[in-house]
Design a protein around this motif. Structure first.
Motif, PDB file in Angstrom:
ATOM      1  N   GLN A  82      45.443  41.144  50.450  1.00  0.00           N
ATOM      2  CA  GLN A  82      45.817  42.456  50.294  1.00  0.00           C
ATOM      3  C   GLN A  82      46.964  42.850  51.588  1.00  0.00           C
ATOM      4  O   GLN A  82      47.588  43.826  51.331  1.00  0.00           O
ATOM      5  CB  GLN A  82      44.511  43.346  50.731  1.00  0.00           C
ATOM      6  N   ASN A 115      50.569  38.797  42.295  1.00  0.00           N
ATOM      7  CA  ASN A 115      49.912  39.279  41.209  1.00  0.00           C
ATOM      8  C   ASN A 115      50.131  38.768  39.978  1.00  0.00           C
ATOM      9  O   ASN A 115      50.911  37.830  39.982  1.00  0.00           O
ATOM     10  CB  ASN A 115      50.285  40.912  41.015  1.00  0.00           C
ATOM     11  N   ASN A 119      46.397  41.683  37.867  1.00  0.00           N
ATOM     12  CA  ASN A 119      45.403  41.186  38.839  1.00  0.00           C
ATOM     13  C   ASN A 119      46.244  40.976  40.067  1.00  0.00           C
ATOM     14  O   ASN A 119      47.170  40.660  40.077  1.00  0.00           O
ATOM     15  CB  ASN A 119      44.917  39.985  38.192  1.00  0.00           C
ATOM     16  N   ASP A 165      41.972  38.605  40.295  1.00  0.00           N
ATOM     17  CA  ASP A 165      40.947  39.873  39.613  1.00  0.00           C
ATOM     18  C   ASP A 165      41.658  40.983  40.007  1.00  0.00           C
ATOM     19  O   ASP A 165      42.462  41.304  40.853  1.00  0.00           O
ATOM     20  CB  ASP A 165      39.552  39.845  40.397  1.00  0.00           C
ATOM     21  N   LYS A 166      41.347  42.098  39.006  1.00  0.00           N
ATOM     22  CA  LYS A 166      41.997  43.553  39.253  1.00  0.00           C
ATOM     23  C   LYS A 166      41.626  44.009  40.253  1.00  0.00           C
ATOM     24  O   LYS A 166      42.205  45.042  41.164  1.00  0.00           O
ATOM     25  CB  LYS A 166      41.476  44.134  38.073  1.00  0.00           C
ATOM     26  N   ASN A 167      40.288  43.848  41.150  1.00  0.00           N
ATOM     27  CA  ASN A 167      39.997  44.298  42.134  1.00  0.00           C
ATOM     28  C   ASN A 167      39.668  43.540  43.219  1.00  0.00           C
ATOM     29  O   ASN A 167      38.210  42.884  43.290  1.00  0.00           O
ATOM     30  CB  ASN A 167      38.633  45.459  42.040  1.00  0.00           C
ATOM     31  N   SER A 170      36.549  43.779  45.722  1.00  0.00           N
ATOM     32  CA  SER A 170      35.040  43.777  45.307  1.00  0.00           C
ATOM     33  C   SER A 170      34.787  42.457  44.440  1.00  0.00           C
ATOM     34  O   SER A 170      33.529  42.272  44.402  1.00  0.00           O
ATOM     35  CB  SER A 170      34.873  45.048  44.289  1.00  0.00           C
ATOM     36  N   ASN A 171      35.549  42.061  43.827  1.00  0.00           N
ATOM     37  CA  ASN A 171      35.435  40.889  42.911  1.00  0.00           C
ATOM     38  C   ASN A 171      35.801  39.516  42.997  1.00  0.00           C
ATOM     39  O   ASN A 171      35.622  38.494  42.161  1.00  0.00           O
ATOM     40  CB  ASN A 171      35.857  41.447  41.436  1.00  0.00           C
TER      41      ASN A 171
END
Length: 207
Positions: A82, A115, A119, A165-167, A170-171
């Motif tokens: 991130q 990305n 994702n 992953d898209k998130n 969280s994932n």
């Protein structure tokens, strides 16, 4: 700044030189630097970053502690994906060095953040190095010539993890791991790479 194709785009790449540091409080300090956006090294890393699933890849799942759904290695990787700063990358490198023994030897760790379509993607890869030229590393870090001389010739021999992953926050619990140094079977993937460093296990499937 993004580079590469729009649908599979790399934001940033960092590299760190990892010495054996397991049970060694006096391990050699980690050298690291941002990887340039062109040249043979970038082409090789971009190919790994953009590659589709391979028969030599295996599904892994980060393990959690007993009280809460949390994993130390996963937390470090989410931080870097991130916000791909050198300081966050160094934290991952320090974790790997603390798990690396003399049998595994010296290696180059690459962190590739960006990305793939919608994702968020992170690729973590470790290559063996040619110890004969390690004396060229100095306080300024790793330079382009070092990268090219050490290991572009070793491009088929590496360990890697892909998280996608898209998130991510969280994932990022499941990923794809490979060990091209060990051959094509899951049993040969280094315990220190999956179990110790990633603190993960092979994903349970219906098969």
């Amino acid at each position: 700044e993004m580079y590469g194709e729009d649908t599979v785009a790399i934001k940033k790449i960092h590299a760190f030189l990892i010495h054996p540091g397991k049970n060694d409080p006096n391990a050699i300090a980690i050298s690291g630097n941002k990887v340039p956006k062109s040249g043979d090294l970038f082409k090789m890393l971009n190919a790994i970053y953009s590659a589709g699933p391979d028969a030599r890849d295996f599904d892994i799942t980060f393990t959690t502690n007993q009280r809460v759904q949390q994993n130390d290695c996963r937390d470090l990787m989410i931080d870097y994906q991130q916000n791909p700063k050198k300081s966050y990358g160094r934290a991952i490198a320090e974790r790997l060095q603390s798990m690396t023994d003399n049998r595994s030897g010296i290696g180059l760790l690459f962190l590739i953040s960006g990305n793939s379509g919608l994702n968020g993607r992170l690729v973590v890869s470790r290559f063996p190095t040619d110890q004969a030229i390690l004396a060229e590393v100095d306080d300024a870090g790793l330079d382009v010539e070092f990268f090219n001389r050490v290991f572009v010739k070793r491009m088929s021999s590496y360990k890697a993890l892909l998280l996608d992953d898209k998130n991510p926050a969280s994932n990022f619990w499941n990923g794809k791991a490979t060990d091209r140094q060990a051959g094509g079977s899951a049993e040969n993937i280094s315990d220190y790479w999956i179990g110790d460093f990633l603190e993960a296990d092979f994903t349970e499937t219906a098969a």
